[in-house]
Design a protein around this motif. Sequence first.
Motif, PDB file in Angstrom:
ATOM      1  N   TYR A  92       0.068   5.621   6.215  1.00 60.07           N
ATOM      2  CA  TYR A  92      -0.276   4.351   6.856  1.00 60.07           C
ATOM      3  C   TYR A  92       0.950   3.444   6.960  1.00 60.07           C
ATOM      4  CZ  TYR A  92      -2.161  -0.287   7.612  1.00 60.07           C
ATOM      5  OH  TYR A  92      -2.389  -1.536   8.118  1.00 60.07           O
ATOM      6  N   LEU A  93       1.697   3.303   5.873  1.00 63.08           N
ATOM      7  CA  LEU A  93       2.857   2.417   5.886  1.00 63.08           C
ATOM      8  C   LEU A  93       3.915   2.897   6.872  1.00 63.08           C
ATOM      9  CD1 LEU A  93       3.335   1.628   2.084  1.00 63.08           C
ATOM     10  CD2 LEU A  93       2.331   0.168   3.838  1.00 63.08           C
ATOM     11  N   SER A  94       4.071   4.208   6.991  1.00 59.62           N
ATOM     12  CA  SER A  94       5.112   4.750   7.853  1.00 59.62           C
ATOM     13  C   SER A  94       4.724   4.734   9.327  1.00 59.62           C
ATOM     14  CB  SER A  94       5.455   6.183   7.427  1.00 59.62           C
ATOM     15  OG  SER A  94       6.364   6.780   8.321  1.00 59.62           O
ATOM     16  N   GLU A  95       3.456   4.991   9.616  1.00 58.94           N
ATOM     17  CA  GLU A  95       3.071   5.232  11.000  1.00 58.94           C
ATOM     18  C   GLU A  95       2.201   4.141  11.613  1.00 58.94           C
ATOM     19  OE1 GLU A  95       4.452   7.810  12.434  1.00 58.94           O
ATOM     20  OE2 GLU A  95       5.339   8.436  10.528  1.00 58.94           O
ATOM     21  N   PHE A  96       1.474   3.368  10.808  1.00 59.29           N
ATOM     22  CA  PHE A  96       0.518   2.419  11.362  1.00 59.29           C
ATOM     23  C   PHE A  96       0.741   0.985  10.902  1.00 59.29           C
ATOM     24  CE2 PHE A  96      -1.681   6.519  11.166  1.00 59.29           C
ATOM     25  CZ  PHE A  96      -2.101   6.650  12.487  1.00 59.29           C
ATOM     26  N   GLY A  97       1.418   0.798   9.785  1.00 56.90           N
ATOM     27  CA  GLY A  97       1.508  -0.531   9.194  1.00 56.90           C
ATOM     28  C   GLY A  97       2.254  -1.519  10.063  1.00 56.90           C
ATOM     29  N   GLY A  98       1.800  -2.782   9.990  1.00 63.31           N
ATOM     30  CA  GLY A  98       2.508  -3.846  10.661  1.00 63.31           C
ATOM     31  C   GLY A  98       3.595  -4.418   9.769  1.00 63.31           C
ATOM     32  N   LYS A  99       3.855  -5.695   9.913  1.00 61.02           N
ATOM     33  CA  LYS A  99       4.917  -6.322   9.146  1.00 61.02           C
ATOM     34  C   LYS A  99       4.383  -6.994   7.882  1.00 61.02           C
ATOM     35  CE  LYS A  99       8.045  -7.121  13.050  1.00 61.02           C
ATOM     36  NZ  LYS A  99       8.823  -8.129  13.816  1.00 61.02           N
ATOM     37  N   THR A 100       3.476  -7.950   8.057  1.00 63.31           N
ATOM     38  CA  THR A 100       3.022  -8.741   6.911  1.00 63.31           C
ATOM     39  C   THR A 100       2.219  -7.903   5.932  1.00 63.31           C
ATOM     40  OG1 THR A 100       2.934 -10.721   8.303  1.00 63.31           O
ATOM     41  CG2 THR A 100       1.756 -10.794   6.202  1.00 63.31           C
ATOM     42  N   PHE A 101       1.208  -7.193   6.441  1.00 63.47           N
ATOM     43  CA  PHE A 101       0.353  -6.410   5.553  1.00 63.47           C
ATOM     44  C   PHE A 101       1.135  -5.287   4.886  1.00 63.47           C
ATOM     45  CE2 PHE A 101      -2.807  -3.014   4.781  1.00 63.47           C
ATOM     46  CZ  PHE A 101      -3.585  -3.684   3.860  1.00 63.47           C
ATOM     47  N   SER A 102       2.004  -4.616   5.630  1.00 65.10           N
ATOM     48  CA  SER A 102       2.805  -3.537   5.051  1.00 65.10           C
ATOM     49  C   SER A 102       3.742  -4.066   3.970  1.00 65.10           C
ATOM     50  CB  SER A 102       3.614  -2.833   6.141  1.00 65.10           C
ATOM     51  OG  SER A 102       2.764  -2.183   7.046  1.00 65.10           O
ATOM     52  N   PHE A 103       4.323  -5.254   4.212  1.00 59.79           N
ATOM     53  CA  PHE A 103       5.183  -5.851   3.194  1.00 59.79           C
ATOM     54  C   PHE A 103       4.401  -6.121   1.912  1.00 59.79           C
ATOM     55  CE2 PHE A 103       6.566  -9.767   1.099  1.00 59.79           C
ATOM     56  CZ  PHE A 103       7.848  -9.405   0.715  1.00 59.79           C
ATOM     57  N   MET A 104       3.172  -6.624   2.053  1.00 60.43           N
ATOM     58  CA  MET A 104       2.349  -6.893   0.881  1.00 60.43           C
ATOM     59  C   MET A 104       2.007  -5.613   0.142  1.00 60.43           C
ATOM     60  SD  MET A 104      -0.218  -9.809   2.421  1.00 60.43           S
ATOM     61  CE  MET A 104      -1.181  -9.764   0.907  1.00 60.43           C
ATOM     62  N   VAL A 105       1.678  -4.544   0.887  1.00 62.63           N
ATOM     63  CA  VAL A 105       1.331  -3.268   0.250  1.00 62.63           C
ATOM     64  C   VAL A 105       2.542  -2.701  -0.482  1.00 62.63           C
ATOM     65  CG1 VAL A 105       0.627  -0.895   0.685  1.00 62.63           C
ATOM     66  CG2 VAL A 105      -0.507  -2.765   1.884  1.00 62.63           C
ATOM     67  N   ARG A 106       3.703  -2.733   0.142  1.00 57.05           N
ATOM     68  CA  ARG A 106       4.903  -2.230  -0.510  1.00 57.05           C
ATOM     69  C   ARG A 106       5.222  -3.030  -1.769  1.00 57.05           C
ATOM     70  NH1 ARG A 106       6.659  -2.230   4.974  1.00 57.05           N
ATOM     71  NH2 ARG A 106       6.717  -0.104   5.835  1.00 57.05           N
ATOM     72  N   TYR A 107       5.088  -4.330  -1.661  1.00 53.90           N
ATOM     73  CA  TYR A 107       5.386  -5.187  -2.808  1.00 53.90           C
ATOM     74  C   TYR A 107       4.421  -4.910  -3.956  1.00 53.90           C
ATOM     75  CZ  TYR A 107       6.343  -9.426  -5.475  1.00 53.90           C
ATOM     76  OH  TYR A 107       6.677 -10.300  -6.473  1.00 53.90           O
TER      77      TYR A 107
END
Length: 283
Positions: A92-107
């Motif tokens: 999901y993070l690599s192929e579908f994630g946006g900016k804000t939500f992906s940043f939160m998930v990574r963090y």
Amino acid sequence: MSPRLIWRKGVSIVMLSLTGVCALAGVSVLLIILGYLLWYGGKYIDWNFFTQLPKPVGETGGGMANAIVGSAKLLLLAALTGVPVGFLGGVYLSEFGGKTFSFMVRYMTDLLNGVPSIVMGIFAYTVVVLPMRTFSTLAGGLALGAMMIPIAVRSTEEFLHAVPRAMREGAMALGASKWRTISSVVVPAASRGILTAALLALARVAGETAPLLFTAFGNRYWSPGWGQPIASLPVMIFTYAVGPYEDWHRQAWAAGLVLLGLVLITNIVVRTLLSRGTSPQRP
């Protein structure tokens, strides 16, 4: 030779020597630990160690067959729970994630990776052991699986990012949907790296003791099924190391050697997979 050139060469020699000494010190720590384990535990490893149950308290001999099988069951359950969640999260993070939500998930994933293992054990004790009213293999496996998730997420994302964009564009130009492109082109191209990440995550949690003290607890006998307390090598090492019997101390050294050997074998397999190449690098 000019003084400036002499100074540069001198600094280069000093820094090269310093880095070499630091590298040697880092390797020496592992060699010293391995040497201690070989010296104190190697001579106590025999066939009985792998095939017999622990002897009653106060008797010498016996083995840790139940702990070896128990660790295998715990790691199997951890892999079945942690790897799929981490893999799909990485996709999901690599192929579908946006900016804000992906940043939160990574963090949050990075924060989860930094949570002390004993805190993870207390959490699993609260949400699994207390409702079930018993220590169990299931609770221990879920605790280890939760610890594997952040490693699997971040590693999967990095290996998928390494797949060239041209492969995605080529598949979609031929009419493949996004999911079809990911499942049939991107993931197979990064499959060796994803497998490597899963093995590294298993090696990471294989020696964890604190979560298992709160979840799997321990058992001196065979533990059939998934709903009973179960023995594991890390917990047996802890129990025997702090015990009052000399024979327990010897078996703790032997179990430590076996556990370190399993981790070393896993890392050798990972290095072998990486040496054969994972996925092409992004241009």
